[in-house]
Write an enzyme that holds these catalytic residues in place. Structure first.
Site, PDB file in Angstrom:
ATOM      1  N   HIS A  59      61.447  54.072  32.458  1.00 26.91           N
ATOM      2  CA  HIS A  59      61.195  52.838  33.200  1.00 26.91           C
ATOM      3  C   HIS A  59      61.942  51.655  32.575  1.00 26.91           C
ATOM      4  O   HIS A  59      62.506  50.817  33.284  1.00 26.91           O
ATOM      5  CB  HIS A  59      59.691  52.579  33.245  1.00 26.91           C
ATOM      6  CG  HIS A  59      59.311  51.229  33.754  1.00 26.91           C
ATOM      7  ND1 HIS A  59      58.900  50.208  32.924  1.00 26.91           N
ATOM      8  CD2 HIS A  59      59.307  50.712  35.011  1.00 26.91           C
ATOM      9  CE1 HIS A  59      58.641  49.135  33.642  1.00 26.91           C
ATOM     10  NE2 HIS A  59      58.884  49.405  34.914  1.00 26.91           N
TER      11      HIS A  59
ATOM     12  N   GLU B 283      54.783  43.299  32.243  1.00 26.92           N
ATOM     13  CA  GLU B 283      54.485  44.138  33.410  1.00 26.92           C
ATOM     14  C   GLU B 283      53.304  45.062  33.109  1.00 26.92           C
ATOM     15  O   GLU B 283      52.390  45.221  33.911  1.00 26.92           O
ATOM     16  CB  GLU B 283      55.722  44.958  33.807  1.00 26.92           C
ATOM     17  CG  GLU B 283      55.490  45.834  35.039  1.00 26.92           C
ATOM     18  CD  GLU B 283      56.712  46.649  35.437  1.00 26.92           C
ATOM     19  OE1 GLU B 283      57.765  46.546  34.762  1.00 26.92           O
ATOM     20  OE2 GLU B 283      56.606  47.397  36.434  1.00 26.92           O
TER      21      GLU B 283
ATOM     22  N   GLU C 160      65.421  51.709  33.605  1.00 30.02           N
ATOM     23  CA  GLU C 160      65.546  51.235  34.994  1.00 30.02           C
ATOM     24  C   GLU C 160      65.710  49.708  35.019  1.00 30.02           C
ATOM     25  O   GLU C 160      66.551  49.160  35.729  1.00 30.02           O
ATOM     26  CB  GLU C 160      64.323  51.678  35.800  1.00 30.02           C
ATOM     27  CG  GLU C 160      64.287  51.188  37.236  1.00 30.02           C
ATOM     28  CD  GLU C 160      62.941  50.553  37.566  1.00 30.02           C
ATOM     29  OE1 GLU C 160      62.912  49.326  37.811  1.00 30.02           O
ATOM     30  OE2 GLU C 160      61.921  51.286  37.577  1.00 30.02           O
ATOM     31  N   HIS C 161      64.916  49.001  34.205  1.00 36.18           N
ATOM     32  CA  HIS C 161      65.076  47.543  34.119  1.00 36.18           C
ATOM     33  C   HIS C 161      66.464  47.169  33.592  1.00 36.18           C
ATOM     34  O   HIS C 161      67.104  46.250  34.097  1.00 36.18           O
ATOM     35  CB  HIS C 161      64.019  46.958  33.167  1.00 36.18           C
ATOM     36  CG  HIS C 161      62.691  46.714  33.802  1.00 36.18           C
ATOM     37  ND1 HIS C 161      62.101  45.465  33.813  1.00 36.18           N
ATOM     38  CD2 HIS C 161      61.836  47.538  34.442  1.00 36.18           C
ATOM     39  CE1 HIS C 161      60.940  45.550  34.425  1.00 36.18           C
ATOM     40  NE2 HIS C 161      60.741  46.793  34.818  1.00 36.18           N
TER      41      HIS C 161
END
Lengths: 449, 440
Positions: free
Chosen positions: A70, A150, A73-74
């Site tokens: 993840h 997040e 992905e950022h």
């Protein structure tokens, strides 16, 4: 009506019940470098959805590096050898397009939605960052803070989110589905630039990716554009096999209780380890999909809704859920949120009673027929959403299914019989493979109510 | 590659909007009984999407009856004509008709998707829900309990606490000042008569707008409109009065045990029919409306990592207008993020925005507009929104011209007028370090 906010809080992962099925508007091709592609034609509006799905997700992370899929992905928005950090977003926005990405256990996806004559430019951008990501340590540290925010927002600010995380860790004894997609906080805090680049180098390659293009396009033109932009990228010759640590036999029911002042409506939720859709063998998953509807689909007509919410008035909300699209074993879940004053022990007994009633009494023919009617209609309604169709193929193909499996799915669902459902129920409702969780307020507060 | 990309971008500007917009053709349909709908025929998928909006909504709750409209809307599918809740649900499921009923402050909304195969039967069922709901006591009590549970949940949800606090501080006793779901007390006290009264007040033909998209012709739609809505009362009660905005700049902290604070901020906004609305819309897009490209997102998330997401939005409601924004931040970072928001607000108020940001925003907004029209349900909703805003039927073709007409002077003027950093009020739900309730 149905308590939508409660449903959203409980079902941490939304599960599309019926993936859109295919028809003659769907074509496929494979580039010489191994990149697969699916094209879905829909000429109603001059729009295209362009997606690249990598066959890698949180369940493919190295031990101790939870959250790296993840986090990467950022970082994929932080620039390449040709583009400054953030420039990709500026370029897509300058086309009026939208641009985002998502990470799950089994896949990582990147997409743009844009006017259909801008498809080539989107491919150019996506191809560029498939191999040429350039990262700066300071940007990495700032983005790691964003990811920690997040996590704080999605998980740690929500007792339901924390509860879900703890339950998953109990459901899987060995398989990495036990680790949260976003990562454990203490491990996210230690992720480095090198961790991200190592993961990127191993998994981001055309022969580990699926291109999905949906919208007002011509398949031959899409193939030509894909060949131009993705074709020159060399495949990786060192992709690891996609084999994760597997589950040992589960021989004991597990239970947990999470008490938190922020909980408003206590509930009991149970998940059972369940088989997923497999290529060429989707029958059990189809039966479980229908079982979830029979047991807890509609709050008026499902077995739990009809009995617990309507006739007996002992529950405010009930649901059964199953998402069969997954690379490895998934779960079948049941939730009961009792009316005020009714204990979670009573609610759990209600749940058990409803499960037993399916096994003992079978399924009402008329109810099954109505569910089948809705399955068939979902295929028609589903054609209205470009993004939904594209996503349905993406999830399926990164979960070990084929285009043929996706297209066969509505018929497999339609063929499910009462006997199939009961057999699947007997198989899945095995307490030894279950986790039962209570989400509630601290005892002291309960006692004073 | 960069040079090539830029060349593409420049080339794209001129052609984009025109081609895309031409596809949406709206017909105005008037039924034999005089009900008007806007229709986009789209024959490729065998179903129809309807969007029906009645203006007024929960603002029409009678004094002391807060929550009546919301509960009434929740009960429309819980028994109608000779069907109880289960019989109604079985009928809808058997037809695979999809209905949703929602209450807002300014309106209530009914959305439906029905198959071509059984369109008449599905519409007759929807007609029963709208015109002949039974509101039987069993269903009322059951759904009331669900609403009460939702109210209790909202009371422990930081985002809901933030918006309820902001509403109360900004609008006090006006309906905008409280949640449309009502309070535990008001909802507990609602009777069947209250719900029937709300039905007679809220669902009237003089308030209705209808948008239809899908597999149906104008000739088929006309009689259907009469069947669906013709038996509703012609008129109801007058609208609620305008709401006074009563909140000054400052901070209100609501203690909440969480690692993060939820921050909702804002001040008064601009009405939808204001001459400067388009300029304000474009200005806000640059400020905080435009996702990753906005100033707030760039400064607070991308540069400093203080939040996962931040945005600002214009809220032009029927009886008051607000300009608001929201983010969440770890408690020890919240004060810094609040200060940056204030600084950006002051900077844009004083200096406007860079010309290249304005051009980028206009390119995005005009390019994104045609991409909205990509599903039957979505288009039906847009058709209703256009009618409710009293836009002309050819508005879609002219909308991008209005965006393109916004000049740097317009943005400077509207920023100076609209953005008032000293009036910004921050509602902070959490345990922020270094922030206390009070004026700045």
């Amino acid at each position: 009506m149905r308590l939508a906010p409660l449903a959203a809080a409980i079902m941490a992962v939304a599960s599309p019940l019926w993936a859109a099925s295919g028809d003659d508007t769907v074509t496929t091709f494979t580039l010489p470098n191994g990149m697969n592609a699916v094209v879905i034609e829909d000429n109603r509006a001059p729009v295209v959805v362009h997606m690249v799905w990598y066959n890698v997700g949180a369940a493919d992370e190295p031990p101790g590096k939870s959250g790296i899929a993840h986090f990467l992905e950022h970082l994929m928005f932080k620039g390449t050898d040709d583009l400054e950090p953030g420039e990709l977003g500026d370029i897509v926005a300058a086309q009026g397009g939208s641009n985002n990405a998502f990470t799950s256990f089994d896949y990582t996806g990147y997409f743009q939605r844009v006017a259909s004559d801008r498809l080539g430019l989107m491919m150019e951008l996506e191809a560029d960052r498939m191999r040429d990501l350039v990262l700066d340590n300071e940007d990495m540290l700032t983005e790691r803070d964003v990811v920690l925010e997040e996590r704080a927002q999605r998980t740690d600010s929500s007792p339901g989110g924390q509860f879900q995380e703890q339950r998953a860790a109990l459901q899987y004894l060995n398989h990495p589905y036990r680790i949260p997609i976003i990562g454990w906080q203490h491990e996210i805090e230690q992720l480095t630039l090198q961790d991200a680049l190592d993961f990127y180098d191993v998994f981001y390659a055309p022969n580990n990716a699926t291109l999905i293009v949906a919208g007002d396009v011509d398949p031959a033109e899409v193939e030509a554009l894909a060949l131009e932009h993705y074709g020159p990228i060399a495949p990786s010759d060192s992709l690891p096999d996609r084999v994760r640590p597997s589950e040992p036999p589960q021989i004991a029911p597990r239970r947990l209780t999470l008490a938190d002042d922020r909980v408003s409506n206590p509930y009991v939720i149970r998940t059972y380890l369940a088989p997923e859709r497999d290529a060429g063998a989707q029958e059990t998953a189809a039966a479980l999909t229908i079982l979830a509807q029979v047991l807890g689909g509609s709050s008026q007509t499902s077995i739990m809704g009809r009995t617990l919410e309507q006739d007996e008035g002992v529950a405010l909300y009930t649901s059964a859920f199953y998402s069969g699209t997954s690379l490895d074993d998934t779960t079948f879940g049941v939730v009961v949120l009792p009316v005020p004053g009714r204990s979670l022990e009573q609610a759990e007994a209600d749940m058990d009673r409803m499960i037993q009633s399916v096994l003992d009494n079978g399924i009402d023919d008329a109810q099954l027929e109505r569910i089948k009617t809705q399955v068939r209609a979902a295929e028609i309604y589903g054609r209205d959403s470009l993004q939904g169709r594209a996503r349905g193929y993406g999830v399926a193909l990164t979960s070990g299914l084929t285009v043929e499996d996706v297209q066969a799915w509505p018929d497999v669902l339609d063929a499910v019989t009462e006997d199939d459902i009961i057999a699947a129920a007997r198989q899945v409702f095995d307490m030894r493979q279950s986790v039962t969780g209570y989400l509630m307020r601290p005892e002291a507060e309960e006692a004073t109510q | 590659m960069t040079i090539l990309l830029r060349a593409c971008v420049v080339a794209a500007l001129a052609v984009l909007p025109v081609r895309a917009i031409a596809a949406v053709e709206i017909q105005e349909v008037t039924s034999p009984g005089g009900i008007t709908a806007w229709l986009v025929e789209e024959r490729s998928i065998p179903f129809v999407a309807l969007d029906i909006r009645f203006e007024g909504g929960a603002n029409l709750d009678a004094p002391g009856k807060r929550g009546a409209t919301n509960l009434m809307m929740g009960l429309l599918e819980e028994g109608a004509a000779d069907m109880d809740a289960r019989a109604f649900a079985e009928a809808a499921e058997g037809l695979a008709a999809r209905f949703s009923f929602e209450a807002f402050n300014d309106s209530v909304s009914i959305s439906a998707e029905v198959l071509t195969d059984n369109r008449d039967a599905s519409m007759a069922l929807l007609r029963d829900a709208l015109v002949a709901p039974t509101f039987d006591q069993t269903a009322l009590d059951r759904v009331r309990d669900q609403v009460l549970a939702g109210i209790e949940q909202d009371a422990r949800d930081p985002e809901e606490i933030a918006s309820a606090t902001m509403a109360r501080l900004a609008f006090g006793e006006h309906p905008y000042g409280s949640a449309l779901e009502g309070t535990l007390e008001s909802v507990t006290a609602l009777t069947r008569e209250d719900i029937q009264a709300a039905h007679g007040t809220v669902l009237t033909r003089d308030r209705v707008y209808v948008g239809v998209t899908g597999d149906i012709s104008a000739a088929e739609l006309g009689p259907l409109l009469d069947e669906l809505l013709g038996d509703l009362p012609a008129t109801g009660v007058p609208n609620a009065s305008e709401a006074d905005y009563t909140l000054d700049g400052g901070v209100t902290v609501v203690d909440y045990p969480s690692p993060q604070s939820v921050v909702l901020f804002g001040h008064e906004g601009i009405a939808r029919d204001d001459d400067d609305f388009f300029a304000a819309y474009v200005m806000n897009h640059i400020l905080g409306g435009g996702g990753f490209q906005s100033k707030l997102m760039t400064e607070v998330r991308e540069e400093r990592g203080l939040t996962y997401g931040i945005g600002s939005f214009l809220v032009p409601r029927d009886l008051a207008a607000q300009h608001m924004g929201q983010f969440s931040s770890t408690n020890d970072k919240t004060a810094e993020a609040v200060q940056i928001v204030r600084d950006i607000w002051a900077d844009v108020a004083a200096n406007g925005v860079a010309e290249d940001r304005l051009e980028a925003a206009k390119t995005y907004l005009t390019g994104a507009y045609p991409l909205r029209f990509d599903g039957n349900g979505t288009i039906a909703g847009i058709l209703v929104g256009m009618q409710a805003q009293e836009l002309p039927i050819d508005y879609i073709a002219t909308r991008n011209d209005k965006v393109m007409a916004v000049t740097p002077d317009d943005v400077r003027r509207v920023a100076e007028r609209l953005l008032q950093p000293e009036d910004l009020h921050f509602v902070v739900v959490g345990q922020p370090i270094g922030l206390e309730t009070g004026a700045f």
